[in-house]
Design an enzyme around this catalytic site. Structure first.
Site, mmCIF file in Angstrom:
data_model
loop_
_atom_site.group_PDB
_atom_site.id
_atom_site.type_symbol
_atom_site.label_atom_id
_atom_site.label_comp_id
_atom_site.label_asym_id
_atom_site.label_seq_id
_atom_site.Cartn_x
_atom_site.Cartn_y
_atom_site.Cartn_z
ATOM 1 N N ILE A 32 0.829 -1.212 0.000
ATOM 2 C CA ILE A 32 0.000 0.000 0.000
ATOM 3 C C ILE A 32 0.866 1.265 0.000
ATOM 4 O O ILE A 32 0.409 2.336 -0.418
ATOM 5 C CB ILE A 32 -0.964 -0.032 1.219
ATOM 6 C CG1 ILE A 32 -2.188 0.824 0.964
ATOM 7 C CG2 ILE A 32 -0.258 0.363 2.513
ATOM 8 C CD1 ILE A 32 -3.303 0.596 1.971
ATOM 9 N N ASN A 86 11.445 -8.679 7.090
ATOM 10 C CA ASN A 86 11.692 -8.016 8.369
ATOM 11 C C ASN A 86 11.183 -8.934 9.482
ATOM 12 O O ASN A 86 10.058 -9.442 9.401
ATOM 13 C CB ASN A 86 10.955 -6.676 8.423
ATOM 14 C CG ASN A 86 11.523 -5.672 7.429
ATOM 15 O OD1 ASN A 86 12.724 -5.632 7.195
ATOM 16 N ND2 ASN A 86 10.655 -4.884 6.829
ATOM 17 N N GLY A 92 12.448 -4.269 12.206
ATOM 18 C CA GLY A 92 11.656 -3.380 11.359
ATOM 19 C C GLY A 92 10.303 -3.948 10.953
ATOM 20 O O GLY A 92 9.632 -3.401 10.077
ATOM 21 N N GLN A 93 9.884 -5.042 11.596
ATOM 22 C CA GLN A 93 8.592 -5.634 11.228
ATOM 23 C C GLN A 93 7.451 -4.825 11.835
ATOM 24 O O GLN A 93 7.458 -4.521 13.040
ATOM 25 C CB GLN A 93 8.523 -7.092 11.729
ATOM 26 C CG GLN A 93 7.284 -7.823 11.242
ATOM 27 C CD GLN A 93 7.285 -9.307 11.609
ATOM 28 O OE1 GLN A 93 8.183 -9.787 12.307
ATOM 29 N NE2 GLN A 93 6.279 -10.028 11.157
ATOM 30 N N HIS A 99 5.754 -12.251 5.938
ATOM 31 C CA HIS A 99 5.639 -11.862 4.532
ATOM 32 C C HIS A 99 7.010 -11.564 3.959
ATOM 33 O O HIS A 99 7.915 -11.169 4.695
ATOM 34 C CB HIS A 99 4.736 -10.625 4.376
ATOM 35 C CG HIS A 99 5.124 -9.473 5.236
ATOM 36 N ND1 HIS A 99 4.795 -9.408 6.581
ATOM 37 C CD2 HIS A 99 5.843 -8.360 4.980
ATOM 38 C CE1 HIS A 99 5.286 -8.292 7.097
ATOM 39 N NE2 HIS A 99 5.935 -7.636 6.140
ATOM 40 N N HIS A 101 8.849 -9.122 1.232
ATOM 41 C CA HIS A 101 8.772 -7.981 0.323
ATOM 42 C C HIS A 101 9.536 -8.336 -0.951
ATOM 43 O O HIS A 101 10.643 -8.891 -0.866
ATOM 44 C CB HIS A 101 9.468 -6.753 0.925
ATOM 45 C CG HIS A 101 8.827 -6.202 2.149
ATOM 46 N ND1 HIS A 101 8.030 -5.073 2.120
ATOM 47 C CD2 HIS A 101 8.866 -6.603 3.439
ATOM 48 C CE1 HIS A 101 7.619 -4.799 3.352
ATOM 49 N NE2 HIS A 101 8.116 -5.706 4.176
HETATM 50 P P1 AMP Z 1 6.937 -4.900 7.562
HETATM 51 O O1 AMP Z 1 7.658 -3.704 8.122
HETATM 52 O O2 AMP Z 1 7.884 -5.865 6.884
HETATM 53 O O3 AMP Z 1 6.028 -5.563 8.564
HETATM 54 O O4 AMP Z 1 6.077 -4.327 6.378
HETATM 55 C C1 AMP Z 1 4.681 -4.257 6.361
HETATM 56 C C2 AMP Z 1 4.312 -3.707 5.023
HETATM 57 O O5 AMP Z 1 2.926 -3.881 4.852
HETATM 58 C C3 AMP Z 1 4.616 -2.217 4.839
HETATM 59 O O6 AMP Z 1 5.475 -2.024 3.719
HETATM 60 C C4 AMP Z 1 3.227 -1.596 4.599
HETATM 61 O O7 AMP Z 1 3.248 -0.554 3.659
HETATM 62 C C5 AMP Z 1 2.437 -2.800 4.117
HETATM 63 N N1 AMP Z 1 0.991 -2.736 4.369
HETATM 64 C C6 AMP Z 1 0.376 -2.417 5.537
HETATM 65 N N2 AMP Z 1 -0.961 -2.466 5.387
HETATM 66 C C7 AMP Z 1 -1.196 -2.821 4.106
HETATM 67 C C8 AMP Z 1 -2.366 -3.045 3.334
HETATM 68 N N3 AMP Z 1 -3.606 -2.899 3.872
HETATM 69 N N4 AMP Z 1 -2.243 -3.395 2.037
HETATM 70 C C9 AMP Z 1 -1.014 -3.528 1.481
HETATM 71 N N5 AMP Z 1 0.134 -3.356 2.160
HETATM 72 C C10 AMP Z 1 0.054 -2.997 3.447
#
Ligand code: AMP
Ligand code: ZN
Length: 112
Positions: A32, A86, A92-93, A99, A101
């Site tokens: 997002i 992360n 940084g999670q 998931h 990236h």
């Molecule tokens: P992390 O820091 O690895 O947990 O990254 C979480 C990621 O999820 C971030 O890059 C956010 O921009 C992404 N994110 C959070 N909410 C959503 C959503 N509703 N749809 C798509 N991506 C999302």
């Protein structure tokens, strides 16, 4: 499924996402808040908090998740890409549902 988990809600369709792939075990959707021209997340449907919570029983799921990265990157037109997982608050999670990236297409940052 974890009631308060945003990625579980995307998996069950209760909140929308720009889905680029789905099979019985995983979904992938655009981040997002993209950090590169192409930035998507590969997410197992099973709620597992992080890489640090994974055990031997998750080995196949993790393998499948990683194998999807080159397949989906190619479908998104990427010649090369960066993968990032992360793990934990100090790693940084922000979303505690594991998931990967996948980033590419120029201006790829070192961290997300
Ligand atoms: P992390 O820091 O690895 O947990 O990254 C979480 C990621 O999820 C971030 O890059 C956010 O921009 C992404 N994110 C959070 N909410 C959503 C959503 N509703 N749809 C798509 N991506 C999302
Ligand atoms: Zn979840």
């Amino acid at each position: 499924m974890s009631a308060d988990c945003i990625f579980c809600k995307i998996v069950n369709g209760s909140i929308p996402a720009k889905k680029i792939y789905e099979d019985e075990d995983h979904i992938a959707f655009n981040d997002i808040n993209p950090s590169a021209r192409v930035h998507f997340l590969i997410v197992p449907k099973l709620h597992v908090e992080s890489l640090a919570s994974c055990e031997a029983q998750h080995q196949a799921l993790l393998g499948k998740m990683l194998l999807l990265a080159p397949k989906l990157a190619k479908e998104q037109g990427l010649a090369g890409f960066k993968t990032l997982i992360n793990t934990g608050k100090d790693g940084g999670q922000l979303v505690f549902h594991i998931h990967v990236h996948v980033l590419g297409g120029g201006n790829v940052p070192l961290k997300v």
